[in-house]
Design a protein around this motif. Structure first.
Motif, PDB file in Angstrom:
ATOM      1  N   ARG A 118      31.912  51.537  37.239  1.00  0.00           N
ATOM      2  CA  ARG A 118      30.705  51.282  38.028  1.00  0.00           C
ATOM      3  C   ARG A 118      29.563  50.784  37.151  1.00  0.00           C
TER       4      ARG A 118
ATOM      5  N   MET B 110      30.297  47.122  36.157  1.00  0.00           N
ATOM      6  CA  MET B 110      30.113  46.221  37.294  1.00  0.00           C
ATOM      7  C   MET B 110      28.629  46.043  37.608  1.00  0.00           C
ATOM      8  N   ASN B 111      27.862  47.099  37.435  1.00  0.00           N
ATOM      9  CA  ASN B 111      26.422  47.012  37.668  1.00  0.00           C
ATOM     10  C   ASN B 111      25.763  46.107  36.631  1.00  0.00           C
TER      11      ASN B 111
ATOM     12  N   HIS C 248      27.164  43.641  35.050  1.00  0.00           N
ATOM     13  CA  HIS C 248      27.645  42.260  35.131  1.00  0.00           C
ATOM     14  C   HIS C 248      27.628  41.699  36.543  1.00  0.00           C
ATOM     15  N   HIS C 249      26.887  42.339  37.436  1.00  0.00           N
ATOM     16  CA  HIS C 249      26.815  41.836  38.811  1.00  0.00           C
ATOM     17  C   HIS C 249      26.113  40.481  38.809  1.00  0.00           C
TER      18      HIS C 249
ATOM     19  N   ASP D 157      24.742  38.436  41.054  1.00  0.00           N
ATOM     20  CA  ASP D 157      23.484  38.274  41.800  1.00  0.00           C
ATOM     21  C   ASP D 157      22.319  38.945  41.069  1.00  0.00           C
ATOM     22  N   LYS D 158      22.578  40.112  40.500  1.00  0.00           N
ATOM     23  CA  LYS D 158      21.526  40.818  39.769  1.00  0.00           C
ATOM     24  C   LYS D 158      21.123  40.046  38.522  1.00  0.00           C
TER      25      LYS D 158
ATOM     26  N   ASN E 253      30.783  35.818  37.253  1.00  0.00           N
ATOM     27  CA  ASN E 253      31.830  36.148  38.220  1.00  0.00           C
ATOM     28  C   ASN E 253      33.154  36.456  37.517  1.00  0.00           C
TER      29      ASN E 253
ATOM     30  N   ALA F 207      33.038  39.833  35.842  1.00  0.00           N
ATOM     31  CA  ALA F 207      33.182  40.896  36.834  1.00  0.00           C
ATOM     32  C   ALA F 207      34.632  40.997  37.321  1.00  0.00           C
TER      33      ALA F 207
ATOM     34  N   GLN G  33      37.224  44.174  37.076  1.00  0.00           N
ATOM     35  CA  GLN G  33      37.935  44.660  38.255  1.00  0.00           C
ATOM     36  C   GLN G  33      39.447  44.720  38.012  1.00  0.00           C
TER      37      GLN G  33
END
Length: 259
Positions: free
Chosen positions: A214, A217-218, A220-221, A223-224, A239, A242, A246
């Protein structure tokens, strides 16, 4: 000509130290005015945060590529591939190519370049880490790390506020990512690399693995990252990062039988 730094510097210095204090304040104010003018010049030329991120990325990539002594065809291929992934064309591509060439120059001042970058990016950790990871990817593009490349990466990391230990952790994670793709999902090597990519060990609890996933992912998000100043052209890179996180998490979940 900027004078407010000098004016306030002299006034405050004079209040506390009379004439000697005023002269010291005047000098400090002059330095402040000079730095302000430099930053304004950068912004005034249209180099906003995103444009600066792009130019600095390719300039430092050029410097990292030259670190081992000679820029190889593989180094150029990696830079070209990155430009293709970002769909850079026309002036934007020419600017990236020029920055890459400038970074290869013997008189390239990497510390000054990174200091300016850190100021303009407002020290945002996610952006700085993405930038550092791109440089790590450049250095490890052939699967090996030359000692001179490691020295340059350490300079970059420290200028961006990272320690040697933090750099080594990122290097281990990227190497694991490289091996994870190379090994394939069915190999024993890939499960070991999947753990390394997540920064975890096989002895870690399920809860620790979930927390690490988590957190990554936070960080490397996509949109953020874009909202914080990452160029939209680099959205695909974010992308892919991320997606790799995953894939590694899914591999670990499958191996552990986690839900």
């Amino acid at each position: 000509m900027r004078i407010w730094g000098k004016f306030f510097g002299f006034t405050i210095g004079y209040m506390f130290g009379r004439l000697p204090g005023g002269l010291i304040g005047l000098w400090l104010g002059h330095l402040l005015d000079k730095k302000s003018a430099q930053l304004s010049g950068i912004i005034g030329k249209g180099a906003n945060r995103q444009a600066l991120f792009l130019n600095t990325t390719f300039a430092v990539m050029g410097h990292v590529a030259k670190a081992s002594g000679q820029v190889t065809e593989n180094d150029i291929r990696i830079a070209t591939m990155l430009m293709d992934q970002m769909h850079l064309k026309g002036e934007a591509r020419q600017g990236a190519q020029k920055a890459f060439s400038e970074g290869k120059a013997s008189d390239f001042d990497i510390k000054a370049c990174l200091k300016t970058f850190r100021i303009i990016s407002m020290g945002r950790k996610e952006l700085l880490q993405m930038f550092l990871e791109i440089q790590i990817q450049t250095a490890l593009s052939d699967g090996e790390l030359d000692p001179k490349e490691h020295a340059i990466l350490l300079t970059i990391a420290q200028e961006l506020g990272y320690s040697r230990t933090q750099l080594d952790e990122l290097l281990k994670r990227w190497q694991a990512e490289f091996n994870f793709h190379k090994g394939g999902n069915d190999s024993q090597t890939s499960i070991e690399d999947a753990y390394d990519l997540l920064g975890m060990a096989e002895s870690s609890s399920d809860q620790e693995v979930k927390r690490a996933y988590r957190k990554l992912m936070n960080e490397h998000h996509p949109d953020k990252l874009v909202a914080k100043g990452l160029p939209e052209e680099m959205m695909e890179l974010a992308n892919r990062k991320a997606q790799d996180i995953q894939l590694a998490y899914d591999r670990v979940k499958s191996d552990r039988g986690m839900r």
